[in-house]
Scaffold this motif. Structure first.
Motif, PDB file in Angstrom:
ATOM      1  N   ARG A 223      80.049   9.680  32.156  1.00 55.74           N
ATOM      2  CA  ARG A 223      78.899   9.122  32.853  1.00 55.74           C
ATOM      3  C   ARG A 223      77.749   8.776  31.909  1.00 55.74           C
ATOM      4  NH1 ARG A 223      76.513  13.054  37.153  1.00 55.74           N
ATOM      5  NH2 ARG A 223      78.725  13.145  37.697  1.00 55.74           N
ATOM      6  N   TYR A 224      77.595   9.545  30.813  1.00 52.99           N
ATOM      7  CA  TYR A 224      76.498   9.312  29.886  1.00 52.99           C
ATOM      8  C   TYR A 224      76.968   8.620  28.616  1.00 52.99           C
ATOM      9  CZ  TYR A 224      73.633  12.220  32.887  1.00 52.99           C
ATOM     10  OH  TYR A 224      72.939  12.715  33.972  1.00 52.99           O
ATOM     11  N   ALA A 225      78.090   7.925  28.677  1.00 54.27           N
ATOM     12  CA  ALA A 225      78.603   7.232  27.501  1.00 54.27           C
ATOM     13  C   ALA A 225      77.756   6.028  27.118  1.00 54.27           C
ATOM     14  CB  ALA A 225      80.045   6.785  27.750  1.00 54.27           C
ATOM     15  N   ASP A 226      76.844   5.611  27.964  1.00 54.44           N
ATOM     16  CA  ASP A 226      75.963   4.505  27.606  1.00 54.44           C
ATOM     17  C   ASP A 226      74.845   4.948  26.680  1.00 54.44           C
ATOM     18  OD1 ASP A 226      74.949   6.049  29.732  1.00 54.44           O
ATOM     19  OD2 ASP A 226      73.539   4.457  30.255  1.00 54.44           O
ATOM     20  N   VAL A 227      74.591   6.248  26.584  1.00 55.68           N
ATOM     21  CA  VAL A 227      73.489   6.762  25.777  1.00 55.68           C
ATOM     22  C   VAL A 227      73.989   7.626  24.626  1.00 55.68           C
ATOM     23  CG1 VAL A 227      71.391   8.169  25.819  1.00 55.68           C
ATOM     24  CG2 VAL A 227      71.939   6.698  27.764  1.00 55.68           C
ATOM     25  N   ILE A 228      74.997   8.458  24.880  1.00 59.46           N
ATOM     26  CA  ILE A 228      75.477   9.422  23.886  1.00 59.46           C
ATOM     27  C   ILE A 228      76.671   8.845  23.130  1.00 59.46           C
ATOM     28  CG2 ILE A 228      76.367  11.751  23.532  1.00 59.46           C
ATOM     29  CD1 ILE A 228      75.020  12.575  26.126  1.00 59.46           C
ATOM     30  N   ASN A 229      76.636   8.974  21.801  1.00 60.99           N
ATOM     31  CA  ASN A 229      77.718   8.509  20.938  1.00 60.99           C
ATOM     32  C   ASN A 229      78.204   9.672  20.076  1.00 60.99           C
ATOM     33  OD1 ASN A 229      77.298   5.376  21.324  1.00 60.99           O
ATOM     34  ND2 ASN A 229      75.281   6.223  20.886  1.00 60.99           N
ATOM     35  N   SER A 230      79.497   9.943  20.106  1.00 62.82           N
ATOM     36  CA  SER A 230      80.087  11.004  19.297  1.00 62.82           C
ATOM     37  C   SER A 230      80.889  10.390  18.159  1.00 62.82           C
ATOM     38  CB  SER A 230      81.000  11.895  20.145  1.00 62.82           C
ATOM     39  OG  SER A 230      80.246  12.645  21.076  1.00 62.82           O
ATOM     40  N   VAL A 231      80.710  10.928  16.962  1.00 66.93           N
ATOM     41  CA  VAL A 231      81.397  10.437  15.767  1.00 66.93           C
ATOM     42  C   VAL A 231      82.312  11.540  15.259  1.00 66.93           C
ATOM     43  CG1 VAL A 231      81.132   9.500  13.453  1.00 66.93           C
ATOM     44  CG2 VAL A 231      79.420   8.982  15.203  1.00 66.93           C
ATOM     45  N   VAL A 232      83.611  11.231  15.120  1.00 60.22           N
ATOM     46  CA  VAL A 232      84.605  12.208  14.695  1.00 60.22           C
ATOM     47  C   VAL A 232      85.356  11.642  13.500  1.00 60.22           C
ATOM     48  CG1 VAL A 232      86.653  13.515  15.363  1.00 60.22           C
ATOM     49  CG2 VAL A 232      84.850  13.088  17.037  1.00 60.22           C
ATOM     50  N   LEU A 233      85.465  12.431  12.434  1.00 56.15           N
ATOM     51  CA  LEU A 233      86.211  12.033  11.243  1.00 56.15           C
ATOM     52  C   LEU A 233      87.641  12.547  11.332  1.00 56.15           C
ATOM     53  CD1 LEU A 233      86.404  10.828   8.408  1.00 56.15           C
ATOM     54  CD2 LEU A 233      85.452  12.956   7.500  1.00 56.15           C
ATOM     55  N   GLN A 234      88.589  11.657  11.430  1.00 54.84           N
ATOM     56  CA  GLN A 234      90.029  11.880  11.387  1.00 54.84           C
ATOM     57  C   GLN A 234      90.507  13.123  12.135  1.00 54.84           C
ATOM     58  OE1 GLN A 234      91.961   9.582   9.550  1.00 54.84           O
ATOM     59  NE2 GLN A 234      93.923  10.522   9.946  1.00 54.84           N
ATOM     60  N   ASP A 235      90.766  14.236  11.408  1.00 56.20           N
ATOM     61  CA  ASP A 235      91.453  15.395  11.991  1.00 56.20           C
ATOM     62  C   ASP A 235      90.520  16.526  12.394  1.00 56.20           C
ATOM     63  OD1 ASP A 235      93.787  14.039  11.389  1.00 56.20           O
ATOM     64  OD2 ASP A 235      94.041  15.038   9.455  1.00 56.20           O
ATOM     65  N   ASP A 236      89.231  16.304  12.442  1.00 58.70           N
ATOM     66  CA  ASP A 236      88.242  17.361  12.708  1.00 58.70           C
ATOM     67  C   ASP A 236      88.669  18.231  13.893  1.00 58.70           C
ATOM     68  OD1 ASP A 236      86.032  18.933  12.923  1.00 58.70           O
ATOM     69  OD2 ASP A 236      84.623  17.319  13.328  1.00 58.70           O
ATOM     70  N   PHE A 237      88.654  19.546  13.679  1.00 54.64           N
ATOM     71  CA  PHE A 237      89.185  20.467  14.689  1.00 54.64           C
ATOM     72  C   PHE A 237      88.208  20.727  15.836  1.00 54.64           C
ATOM     73  CE2 PHE A 237      86.564  23.255  12.161  1.00 54.64           C
ATOM     74  CZ  PHE A 237      86.119  24.229  13.031  1.00 54.64           C
ATOM     75  N   LEU A 238      86.892  20.716  15.583  1.00 51.50           N
ATOM     76  CA  LEU A 238      85.946  21.201  16.587  1.00 51.50           C
ATOM     77  C   LEU A 238      85.900  20.348  17.849  1.00 51.50           C
ATOM     78  CD1 LEU A 238      84.058  23.563  17.035  1.00 51.50           C
ATOM     79  CD2 LEU A 238      82.183  22.179  16.133  1.00 51.50           C
TER      80      LEU A 238
END
Length: 449
Positions: A223-238
Motif C-alpha cells: 500500500r505504501y510502495a508509492d512512498v517507500i523504496n527498499s534497496v537490497v544487494l543480491q543475497d542480503d539475508f536480513l
C-alpha cells in the motif's frame, strides 16, 4: 515382512528427496527472484548512493575530518548539518541519526544508521519483539521498531516542521540502513498520517530503506510502495529472514546455522499459507534489487538494478550464499549502487537524450510506476491478502484528494473505484464485439474474412 523389505526403498526415496532439495538450494541465487522485474532508470535510482553516503557519515564524529569516507568523500557540506544525535542523546531508544539540509538537491534528509553490535546489550529495546507485532492502520508492524520511530517523530517533528516551513519546495526524505531502515520505514508511515503537524503534502515525502529488516505486513508493504523504496544487494539475508531481530543479532556467531534452519522452514511452508498470514512481516515498499553475481560464475559483474512492486515472491526464501552477510554491509551497497548508477548515466549519454525528452521520460516513468503500483494492489486483492483493497490514486506522482491517503482510504471507496473500472472495461469489451442495429438490438460485428 513386506513392510520391512520396503524400508530401504523409502530410505532411498527420502535421501534422493533431500539431495534434490540441497542441490536446488545450492543452485538457487537471488537473481532468480527479480529476473522478471523491470530495469531501474538513472532518474529514479539517483538518490540511492547519495543517501548511502549520508547514512555512512552518521558514523563519523567529525565530518570536517572524516576517518571512514568512501572514495570521493561524502559529498556533504558540514555547515548544512542541522543536528546529530548519538546513543547518549537518544537515551537508548534509537540508533544515532542526523538531519541534513541538502540545498544542492532541495532535500531535507533524516538519516538513521544501523545497529552497533557493541552496543546491543545497552539498546535491546530496538530488538524487543516479545510482544509480537503492533497493529497500525489496518496492518501490522514490528513493535520495537514502531516504538523507536514514534520516539524519533515526537523528538524531531518540530525541527522538521520548521525546516519545511522555511523550505516549502524541498522534499522530505527518510533514509536508513539495516535496523535503521526499519525505523525510517515506520517513521515514514507516522509522517504520512501526521502530515498536518509537518505541513507537507504527501508527494513531498519519500523513504529509502537500505537492506531493510522485515517490518510491516504485506498489505502495508504494498500500500505504501508509492512512498517507500527498499534497496537490497543480491543475497542480503536480513530482508529475507522472518526470524525476530533479537534472535538474529544474538545468534550472529552461529548465523549460518540459523539461516539454514530458516531456509528449511520457509521452503516447507506453502506460499499460500504465508500470504494469508496477516502478522507475517515483509520488506517495505517498492523493491530495488542490485544483482551483480551470476550462478556458477566467479567474481562480481557490472551490477544491474531491477525494480518492481511484487506481491507474491517478495524475497520469501533465504539464499544459501557465502555473501549473505557481506551483502548487508552499507559500504558494499554504496559501492555497487554508485557503479550501477554510473553505468546507467553512461548509457543515457550514449543515447544523447535531449532535456525535453528527459522530461517526457520522467512523466512516462511516473505513469509506469503508477500502473505497476495499481497492479500490485489489485494482485493483493486477487490473492485475498488480509486487509488488502483496491487501489486509490498513486500518491508519489499525483496528489491525493483532501483527507485521503493510501493507508486510510475507506474500503468502500476502493471497492467503488474497482467496480467502476470493471464496468468500463465490460462496456469496452461489449463495444468491440457488438453493434446496435436500426431496431436498437445488439448484433455481432461483421468481420472481414
Amino acid at each position: 515382512m513386506s513392510f520391512i523389505c520396503g524400508l530401504p526403498i523409502l530410505e532411498c526415496v527420502y535421501c534422493l528427496g533431500c539431495a534434490r532439495w540441497v542441490w536446488k538450494k545450492c543452485l538457487y541465487t537471488a537473481g532468480y527472484e527479480s529476473e522478471n522485474w523491470g530495469l531501474a532508470t538513472a532518474e529514479e535510482f539517483e538518490p540511492v548512493p547519495r543517501i548511502c553516503r549520508i547514512i555512512l557519515s552518521v558514523y563519523e564524529e567529525d565530518l570536517r575530518n572524516p576517518q571512514w569516507a568512501p572514495p570521493g568523500g561524502y559529498g556533504m557540506n558540514p555547515d548544512w548539518v542541522v543536528l546529530r544525535k548519538d546513543y547518549e542523546d537518544n537515551q537508548g531508544r534509537v540508533t544515532p541519526y542526523m538531519i541534513y539540509l541538502d540545498h544542492d538537491h532541495a532535500e531535507i534528509i533524516l538519516a538513521v544508521r544501523g545497529l552497533n553490535l557493541a552496543k546491543e546489550s545497552d539498546y535491546a529495546v530496538l530488538l524487543d519483539n516479545k510482544l509480537g507485532q503492533a497493529e497500525f492502520h489496518g496492518g501490522y508492524v514490528h513493535n520495537g521498531l514502531l516504538k523507536a520511530a514514534a520516539w524519533v517523530f515526537d523528538a524531531e517533528y518540530e525541527v522538521l516542521q520548521d525546516l519545511i516551513a522555511k523550505n516549502p519546495t524541498y522534499v522530505l526524505i527518510f533514509g536508513g540502513h539495516s535496523l535503521g531502515a526499519g525505523v525510517v520505514a515506520l517513521l515514514t508511515l507516522l509522517a504520512l498520517h501526521n502530515r498536518d503537524k509537518l505541513g507537507i503534502p504527501r508527494n513531498k515525502i519519500r523513504c529509502f530503506a537500505l537492506a531493510p529488516t522485515r517490518c510491516m505486513s504485506l498489505n502495508l508493504a504494498v500500500r505504501y510502495a508509492d512512498v517507500i523504496n527498499s534497496v537490497v544487494l543480491q543475497d542480503d539475508f536480513l530482508p529475507r529472514t522472518t526470524t525476530a531481530l533479537e534472535d538474529v543479532f544474538k545468534s550472529l556467531l552461529c548465523l549460518p546455522c540459523l539461516l539454514c534452519i530458516m531456509c528449511l522452514k520457509d521452503t516447507c511452508t506453502l506460499e499460500e499459507k504465508m500470504l494469508k498470514d496477516p502478522r507475517r512481516l515483509y520488506a517495505p515498499g517498492r523493491l530495488y534489487h542490485i544483482v551483480e553475481r551470476k550462478p556458477l560464475r566467479i567474481g562480481r559483474f557490472p551490477p544491474v538494478v531491477r525494480t518492481a512492486v511484487p506481491v507474491d515472491g517478495r524475497f520469501e526464501h533465504i539464499v544459501l550464499s557465502c555473501n549473505a552477510t557481506s551483502d548487508h554491509a552499507i559500504i558494499w551497497i554504496e559501492r555497487e549502487a554508485q557503479w550501477a548508477l554510473n553505468l546507467m548515466l553512461e548509457k543515457d549519454q550514449e543515447m544523447e537524450i535531449p532535456p525535453e525528452q528527459k522530461m517526457v521520460r520522467q512523466e512516462s516513468l511516473a505513469r509506469e510506476h503508477s500502473q505497476e503500483y495499481r497492479a500490485a494492489l489489485q494482485r493483493a486483492v486477487a490473492l485475498d491478502i488480509p486487509q488488502a483493497y483496491s487501489p486509490s490514486s498513486y500518491g508519489t506522482f499525483h496528489e491525493l484528494h483532501d483527507g485521503e491517503d493510501s493507508g486510510g482510504s475507506e474500503r468502500s471507496k476502493g471497492s467503488f473505484l474497482s467496480n467502476k473500472k470493471r464496468t468500463e472495461s465490460w462496456n469496452d469489451f461489449v463495444g468491440r464485439l457488438f453493434d446496435i442495429d436500426d431496431s436498437g438490438h445488439m448484433v455481432f460485428k461483421k468481420t472481414n474474412m
